[in-house]
Design an enzyme around this catalytic site. Sequence first.
Site, mmCIF file in Angstrom:
data_model
loop_
_atom_site.group_PDB
_atom_site.id
_atom_site.type_symbol
_atom_site.label_atom_id
_atom_site.label_comp_id
_atom_site.label_asym_id
_atom_site.label_seq_id
_atom_site.Cartn_x
_atom_site.Cartn_y
_atom_site.Cartn_z
ATOM 1 C CG ASP A 42 -2.189 -0.717 1.183
ATOM 2 O OD1 ASP A 42 -2.365 -1.341 -0.069
ATOM 3 O OD2 ASP A 42 -2.836 -1.017 2.125
ATOM 4 C CE LYS A 64 -8.026 0.662 -1.844
ATOM 5 N NZ LYS A 64 -7.256 -0.649 -1.453
ATOM 6 C CG MET A 177 -7.591 7.558 6.824
ATOM 7 S SD MET A 177 -8.607 6.304 6.363
ATOM 8 C CE MET A 177 -9.043 5.295 7.826
#
Length: 269
Positions: A42, A64, A177
């Site tokens: 990732d 991502k 996030m």
Amino acid sequence: MQVANTLEKGKVWLVGAGPGDLELLTVKAARLIAAADALVYDHLVGDGIVDLARPDARRIYVGKESARHTLPQKSINKLLVDLAREGLSVVRLKGGDPLIFGRGGEELEILAGCGIPFEVVPGITAAAGCGAYSGFPLTHREHAHAVTFVTGHRKDGNLDLDWSALARPGHTVVFYMGIGAATDICRQMIAHGLPAETPAAVVRNGTLADQQTLLATLATLPQRIKASDIKPPALIVVGSVVRLHEQLSWFEHAPNTNPALQTAMAQQS
């Protein structure tokens, strides 16, 4: 460290890469990365970690970033199954801990449903790394008897969280996030009972050489984020443990820290 030459074929290891610093990688994770036939990794995997793989290993980036996905999650799930069915030993590498806001559970469900054998190797989650490297003990007998990890980026885009439970005194809350939702987060925490002057902070690039810690309150954090142009990856920490940064911060003020970063930190404090 002695590394096994081969791993079981047709199997997937879901591995946590830790919060960024290469030296925070677990011994088991390093061993598996060095021996795997294929590495599926990732965006938030720290520099140097992928380089531990064998020169002939297949390396597949599926990172991502906000509004930019290399592969959709369904395609990643299929990729893991396909690689295992090719007879490869596969390390699925995720930043932090793979089962804390890493979609690891979704991938395991697919593997289990397809009859693919797997193992899980935990990693140091970003909250633990950022807290330790910023001088925030996430729990402390005089400040916080509980800590909660919560995502500030829901799958459906809805931030309909249990705000009353989150806005408790004597409690540390870490939002993963959450930079894009900082205004809503701070507004809801205040609306549900926390004083506007409650300490809050953002930690960007935690545990890395360019780590940045921005100190504020719930009332001022959104404006401070905007003024400092803070971008992900970053965590929001809310609670009185943030006050301990001045006394307990060791990493950003270490002798080998960039002097320019030290000056910026002093201005922010």
